[in-house]
Design an enzyme around this catalytic site. Structure first.
Site, short mmCIF file in Angstrom:
data_model
loop_
_atom_site.label_atom_id
_atom_site.label_comp_id
_atom_site.label_asym_id
_atom_site.label_seq_id
_atom_site.Cartn_x
_atom_site.Cartn_y
_atom_site.Cartn_z
N ASN A 160 102.33 20.11 36.79
CA ASN A 160 102.82 20.90 35.66
C ASN A 160 101.64 21.18 34.86
O ASN A 160 101.94 21.30 33.44
CB ASN A 160 104.00 20.30 34.72
CG ASN A 160 104.74 21.05 33.76
OD1 ASN A 160 105.33 20.63 32.72
ND2 ASN A 160 104.99 22.23 34.38
N CYS B 66 105.85 22.10 39.93
CA CYS B 66 105.01 22.15 40.77
C CYS B 66 104.34 20.51 40.66
O CYS B 66 105.24 19.69 40.32
CB CYS B 66 103.65 22.79 40.12
SG CYS B 66 102.74 22.56 38.78
N ASP C 120 97.64 25.83 45.01
CA ASP C 120 97.45 25.11 43.89
C ASP C 120 96.04 25.41 43.45
O ASP C 120 94.92 24.84 43.96
CB ASP C 120 97.58 23.56 43.79
CG ASP C 120 97.72 22.76 42.71
OD1 ASP C 120 97.10 23.68 41.87
OD2 ASP C 120 98.02 21.76 42.43
N CYS D 280 99.32 23.73 36.06
CA CYS D 280 98.76 25.17 36.40
C CYS D 280 99.72 26.02 36.95
O CYS D 280 99.93 27.04 36.34
CB CYS D 280 97.70 24.94 37.91
SG CYS D 280 96.30 24.09 37.31
N ARG D 281 100.58 25.91 38.16
CA ARG D 281 101.11 26.64 38.72
C ARG D 281 102.62 27.07 38.12
O ARG D 281 103.11 28.06 37.59
CB ARG D 281 101.58 26.60 40.01
CG ARG D 281 100.49 26.82 41.03
CD ARG D 281 100.27 26.01 42.49
NE ARG D 281 100.82 24.64 42.38
CZ ARG D 281 101.14 23.99 43.39
NH1 ARG D 281 101.44 24.65 44.62
NH2 ARG D 281 101.19 22.50 43.39
N SER D 282 103.32 25.88 37.79
CA SER D 282 104.73 25.95 37.08
C SER D 282 104.44 26.51 35.78
O SER D 282 105.47 27.33 35.08
CB SER D 282 105.33 24.84 37.22
OG SER D 282 104.84 23.56 36.75
#
Length: 155
Positions: free
Chosen positions: A11, A8, A124, A13-15
């Site tokens: 690096n 993401c 995000d 939140c999402r990934s």
């Protein structure tokens, strides 16, 4: 061993959420010794930091460990070291594909592993604040990745 890298923007939140969720699901399925999972960001602003408090809180509520996950920036060597590079949005897709031009690495979108998804990318939560929406997509996408790995990699 099969390897999966989630990517993401920062690096945090999402990934890292996807990294933790896929590790958890693989452990539940008894496949954690057959698949290596990591995450990275296209930017390095948060390198060395743990996941965002919203991500950590949501994972803790679900009994999913984020132990050992620290932000890092994607490197060119990642493109040859990982079998599956899975990005969260179109911006990441373009950035990672530009980096991958020389290596021939194939880049996938997480939403492509969610059957009949109405989403074109994973929003995000750093900007939307909606960690639940992100988790829902990540959880579904990781289940889809496991289905795909079972079919393609004979897990």
């Amino acid at each position: 061993m099969i390897s999966v890298l989630f990517v993401c923007l920062g690096n945090i939140c999402r990934s890292p959420m996807a990294e933790a969720v896929l590790r958890h699901q693989l452990r539940e399925e008894g496949l954690d010794d057959r698949v290596r999972v990591d995450s990275a960001g296209t930017g390095g602003w948060h390198a060395g930091e743990p996941p965002h408090h919203g991500t950590r809180s949501l994972l803790a509520e679900r009994g999913i460990s984020d132990k050992g996950i620290r932000a890092r920036q994607i490197e060119k060597k990642d493109l040859s070291e990982f079998d599956y590079i899975i990005v969260m949005d179109e911006s990441n897709y373009r950035d990672v594909n530009r980096l991958a031009e020389e290596t021939g690495a194939r880049v996938h979108r997480l939403v492509d592993f969610i059957p009949e998804s109405r989403y074109k990318e994973v929003p995000d939560p750093y900007y939307t604040g909606d960690f639940e929406e992100t988790y829902s997509l990540v959880e579904s996408g990781c289940r889809g990745i496991i289905r795909m790995l079972r079919e393609r990699e004979d897990l």
